[in-house]
Scaffold this motif. Structure first.
Motif, PDB file in Angstrom:
ATOM      1  N   CYS A 156       0.970  -1.027   0.046  1.00  0.00           N
ATOM      2  CA  CYS A 156      -0.058  -0.115  -0.057  1.00  0.00           C
ATOM      3  C   CYS A 156       0.734   1.130   0.059  1.00  0.00           C
ATOM      4  CB  CYS A 156      -1.124   0.051   1.305  1.00  0.00           C
ATOM      5  SG  CYS A 156      -1.925   1.592   1.325  1.00  0.00           S
ATOM      6  N   TYR A 195       0.241   4.307   1.060  1.00  0.00           N
ATOM      7  CA  TYR A 195       0.082   5.053   2.112  1.00  0.00           C
ATOM      8  C   TYR A 195       0.818   4.606   3.596  1.00  0.00           C
ATOM      9  CZ  TYR A 195      -3.399   6.630  -1.376  1.00  0.00           C
ATOM     10  OH  TYR A 195      -3.958   7.048  -2.243  1.00  0.00           O
ATOM     11  N   GLY A 196       0.535   5.326   4.650  1.00  0.00           N
ATOM     12  CA  GLY A 196       1.207   4.853   5.651  1.00  0.00           C
ATOM     13  C   GLY A 196       0.399   5.474   6.876  1.00  0.00           C
ATOM     14  N   CYS A 197      -0.915   5.074   6.995  1.00  0.00           N
ATOM     15  CA  CYS A 197      -1.702   5.366   7.988  1.00  0.00           C
ATOM     16  C   CYS A 197      -0.890   4.934   9.253  1.00  0.00           C
ATOM     17  CB  CYS A 197      -3.130   4.871   7.879  1.00  0.00           C
ATOM     18  SG  CYS A 197      -3.686   4.943   6.300  1.00  0.00           S
ATOM     19  N   TYR A 219      -2.058   3.904  12.151  1.00  0.00           N
ATOM     20  CA  TYR A 219      -2.799   2.838  13.094  1.00  0.00           C
ATOM     21  C   TYR A 219      -2.721   1.569  12.303  1.00  0.00           C
ATOM     22  CZ  TYR A 219      -6.502   3.647   9.736  1.00  0.00           C
ATOM     23  OH  TYR A 219      -7.267   4.088   8.666  1.00  0.00           O
ATOM     24  N   CYS A 220      -2.110   1.369  11.050  1.00  0.00           N
ATOM     25  CA  CYS A 220      -2.450   0.399  10.150  1.00  0.00           C
ATOM     26  C   CYS A 220      -1.079  -0.595  10.159  1.00  0.00           C
ATOM     27  CB  CYS A 220      -2.607   0.867   8.784  1.00  0.00           C
ATOM     28  SG  CYS A 220      -2.747  -0.460   7.596  1.00  0.00           S
ATOM     29  N   TRP A 270      -0.396  -3.265   7.812  1.00  0.00           N
ATOM     30  CA  TRP A 270      -1.115  -4.090   6.427  1.00  0.00           C
ATOM     31  C   TRP A 270      -0.156  -5.284   6.061  1.00  0.00           C
ATOM     32  CZ3 TRP A 270      -5.647  -4.011   4.830  1.00  0.00           C
ATOM     33  CH2 TRP A 270      -6.186  -4.720   3.864  1.00  0.00           C
ATOM     34  N   THR A 310       3.188  -1.208   4.383  1.00  0.00           N
ATOM     35  CA  THR A 310       2.443   0.153   4.088  1.00  0.00           C
ATOM     36  C   THR A 310       3.744   1.175   3.578  1.00  0.00           C
ATOM     37  OG1 THR A 310       2.989   0.788   6.312  1.00  0.00           O
ATOM     38  CG2 THR A 310       0.989   0.126   5.863  1.00  0.00           C
ATOM     39  N   ALA A 361      -5.291  -3.560  -0.670  1.00  0.00           N
ATOM     40  CA  ALA A 361      -5.395  -2.239   0.236  1.00  0.00           C
ATOM     41  C   ALA A 361      -6.143  -1.222  -0.447  1.00  0.00           C
ATOM     42  CB  ALA A 361      -4.451  -1.868   0.664  1.00  0.00           C
ATOM     43  N   LYS A 372      -8.018   5.019  -2.955  1.00  0.00           N
ATOM     44  CA  LYS A 372      -8.078   6.219  -2.344  1.00  0.00           C
ATOM     45  C   LYS A 372      -7.689   7.542  -3.301  1.00  0.00           C
ATOM     46  CE  LYS A 372      -7.838   3.493   1.593  1.00  0.00           C
ATOM     47  NZ  LYS A 372      -7.733   2.342   0.714  1.00  0.00           N
ATOM     48  N   ARG A 424      -3.592  10.090   7.182  1.00  0.00           N
ATOM     49  CA  ARG A 424      -4.778   9.320   6.344  1.00  0.00           C
ATOM     50  C   ARG A 424      -5.045  10.237   5.285  1.00  0.00           C
ATOM     51  NH1 ARG A 424      -7.004   4.135   5.280  1.00  0.00           N
ATOM     52  NH2 ARG A 424      -8.877   4.936   4.178  1.00  0.00           N
TER      53      ARG A 424
HETATM   54  S1  SF4 Z   1      -5.159   1.658   6.449  1.00  0.00           S
HETATM   55 FE1  SF4 Z   1      -5.359   1.284   4.434  1.00  0.00          FE
HETATM   56  S2  SF4 Z   1      -4.562   2.731   3.163  1.00  0.00           S
HETATM   57 FE2  SF4 Z   1      -3.978   3.106   5.259  1.00  0.00          FE
HETATM   58  S3  SF4 Z   1      -1.775   2.254   5.129  1.00  0.00           S
HETATM   59 FE3  SF4 Z   1      -3.338   0.749   6.039  1.00  0.00          FE
HETATM   60  S4  SF4 Z   1      -3.872  -0.437   4.017  1.00  0.00           S
HETATM   61 FE4  SF4 Z   1      -2.753   1.530   3.452  1.00  0.00          FE
END
Ligand code: SF4
Length: 630
Positions: free
Chosen positions: A218, A220-222, A224-225, A227, A231, A263, A299, A342
């Motif tokens: 993915c 992105y680098g949210c 809280y995630c 993945w 990420t 993702a 996204k 996010r």
């Molecule tokens: S929440 Fe979704 S968009 Fe954000 S880093 Fe995780 S997988 Fe990627």
């Protein structure tokens, strides 16, 4: 022949996932391994056993005599996996025990290998497990592996078993050229079939689920995630022909659920649309029972057309479990979104693309809210309700489980936002004895009392807005221009905290126990039954029509000057423990509060109906409202 055994224990023994990690790692090794003939990949039959089958698991492992034993650690199987790993190491001291998955603490806890003495090496959840297995198997030498030859691996050094990280890492270029273009299920069809037969014979009551990963990574680098494929990475994809072959393979089984674990599904536009077309091409075994879920959609605004087409195809074919359309927003507050790094497509763009589909198909739309994000305040929390309520969007709430490998777990991040998390060893919403999770309940921007108020407000929302409780009364209030967040806040602060002070004090006391004791889930007691605080008001409304409902309605009537007629009408349509599961005539209406032939009329059964309605989207669509009219 040396034996490799992989275990990914399920959360519940009535929900069994096909062994995707095993199938993918085995296939990858058969394509890329150097010592393929030396290793036997034991079919992943352990994946059907949950905590209560510990003895069966050990019996099976005793016969298998693993050379390498690998566990995949999640919130829900953390304790059982460690327990089995310790047993394996004690029983077979020469067996190498490897851990992987998102629920590991070695990046922050230098004593990880000291406390978990039975683990020989651990792989971060965002690293590629297939490469790890290949490098371990290729470098295995008589019970030893040179861990420095294994990408990203962490292993113990010295007497203190301090955590050391292998210097070998995967470059961006290596990620891009990684051998990913193979079928996972179709390549191992014979063994998958064997797994399904075994599962059917041992747990015939269970539903069968499968993960289909068509891309990995993915961009992105949210914060809280955590993945699976990483990420802030490049996104790699499988060839369409391979994905289709896997779908065809999966269509042979009685799958109940297929999770597309991408993702950003839709990011590859036509290709991803083609995948959905292929999913709907030929019928699955049961249109009613087989359902599809998605990890996440693309996204960026320039992929919105592709996302819309995917959603349209999905809705038309009735693929999704939820009869609602989800919008990707964790909160609407810009500062909080920035804190969690996010990126979302703006709400209005998402609405513009998806609303026509929702309208044409009479489907509600909903937003998932993560509670307790850094920067959140009570005011902002209610503002989210207001904005989303104005647009008639439904909200679903989730606690924030702070996973150890996420950016948010890093000490400086937690300090910056004053994140307070509590450890829970027996579940959060319910007792889950083999789970382990850290739940965020406080931060610089909100206290634990604020968090409790958010939980109670979510509970009140579920009852009043989603549950259809005193629906006409609520509609009349909203019709006066009162916004959803304002209403919920008023009811909590001016009615519940004041007029039901005794109840509120009891819940506060229980909340303190929840904060202090890691073994107690987030529950309080209503009518001698333990209930998750998120369902608290639903339970009160069900059990205490006199003590709770009457003063609540009285309060609303005076506060908002509601017509008596409206209230009387609602009273007739409201379910509680005195009329649930009954059908009777009261001129000029027939009230039918029976759902099926089930003779149960307890709260658990009522709640399970409510949750089912809520989760399937029915509660917010059509006329049927469980707390109101059935
Ligand atoms: S929440 Fe979704 S968009 Fe954000 S880093 Fe995780 S997988 Fe990627």
């Amino acid at each position: 022949m040396k034996n490799i055994v992989i275990a990914n224990f399920p959360r519940f023994n009535n929900q069994i996932w096909l062994p995707v990690l095993w199938a993918s790692a085995k296939t990858y090794y058969e394509r890329n391994g150097e010592r393929v003939n030396e290793w036997h990949w034991e079919p992943s039959l352990l994946d059907i056993y949950s905590e209560e089958y510990f003895d069966d698991i050990c019996d099976r492992l005793r016969k298998l005599k693993p050379t390498i034993f690998a566990i995949s650690l999640y919130v829900w199987n953390y304790k059982i996996s460690h327990r089995v790993a310790e047993w394996v190491k004690t029983t077979f001291p020469d067996c190498l025990v490897i851990s992987g998955g998102p629920h590991q603490y070695f990046k922050h806890d230098m004593d990880w290998f000291k406390d978990k003495w039975y683990i020989d090496a651990s792989l971060p959840g965002d690293s590629y497990g297939e490469i790890c297995f290949k490098e371990i198997l290729d470098n295995y030498d008589n019970g030893k592996v040179d861990w420095e030859q294994v990408t990203d691996l962490h292993y113990p050094i010295g007497k203190q078993r301090r955590v050391q990280r292998s210097r070998k890492t995967m470059t961006k270029k290596e990620e891009r050229v990684y051998d990913y273009d193979y079928t996972v299920y179709a390549s191992q069809a014979e063994y998958i079939e064997q797994f399904v037969e075994f599962q059917r014979s041992k747990t015939p009551h269970a539903i069968l689920l499968a993960l289909l990963e068509t891309t990995r990574g993915c961009p992105y680098g949210c914060t809280y995630c955590d993945w699976g494929g990483g990420t802030s990475t490049a996104v790699i994809k499988r060839g369409l022909d391979k994905v289709k072959a896997d779908i065809d393979c999966l269509k042979q089984y009685y799958l109940d659920f297929l999770y597309i674990g991408d993702a950003n599904f839709g990011i590859f536009e036509e290709r991803d649309i083609d995948i959905i077309r292929h999913l709907t091409d030929r019928p699955w075994w049961s249109k009613q029972r087989f359902k599809v879920g998605y990890g996440g959609f693309a996204k960026t605004a320039n992929r919105m057309d592709a996302v819309r087409e995917i959603v349209r195809l999905d809705v038309e074919a009735g693929l999704s479990q939820q009869k609602e359309i989800k919008l990707s927003m964790q909160t609407l507050d810009d500062e909080v979104l920035e804190n969690i790094d996010r990126k979302n497509i703006p709400l209005d763009i998402q609405l513009g693309a998806l609303e026509p589909i929702a309208r044409d198909n009479k489907l509600p739309m909903y937003v998932e809210i993560i509670m307790g994000l850094p920067g959140m305040t009570l005011d902002k929390f209610y503002t989210d309700f207001n904005i989303l309520g104005d647009r008639r969007l439904s909200l679903q709430f989730f606690e924030w489980i702070l996973l150890p490998e996420t950016p948010a777990y890093a000490r400086d991040y937690r300090e910056r936002y004053g994140i307070l998390s509590i450890e829970k060893t027996n579940g959060w919403t319910d007792y889950e004895l083999h789970g382990h999770a850290n739940i965020v309940v406080g931060a610089k921007s909100f206290t634990t009392d604020d968090y409790l108020q958010m939980l109670l407000s979510a509970s009140m929302y579920r009852m009043l807005i989603q549950g259809g409780y005193y629906r006409n009364t609520i509609e009349e209030i909203l019709g006066q221009g009162v916004r959803v967040g304002e209403l919920i806040r008023t009811v909590i602060e001016e009615f519940y905290y004041v007029q039901l002070r005794g109840h509120a004090d009891q819940v506060r006391k229980d909340w303190q126990h929840i904060l202090d004791n890691r073994e107690i889930p987030c529950q309080t007691i209503v009518a001698n039954e333990r209930v998750y605080i998120g369902w608290y008001f639903v339970a009160l409304a069900f059990h205490n029509p006199e003590e709770f409902t009457a003063p609540l309605i009285n309060f609303l009537q005076h506060k908002y000057n509601i017509k008596l007629n409206t209230i009387e009408q609602d009273q007739k349509f409201t379910i509680n423990c005195t009329n649930f599961n009954k059908k009777y005539l009261k001129f000029p209406y027939v009230y039918d509060y029976t759902k099926d032939d089930n003779s149960r009329h307890d709260f658990d059964y009522f709640l399970s109906l409510f949750q089912h309605f809520s989760e399937s989207g029915k509660i917010f669509s059509g006329n049927k409202k469980l707390l109101g009219v059935i």
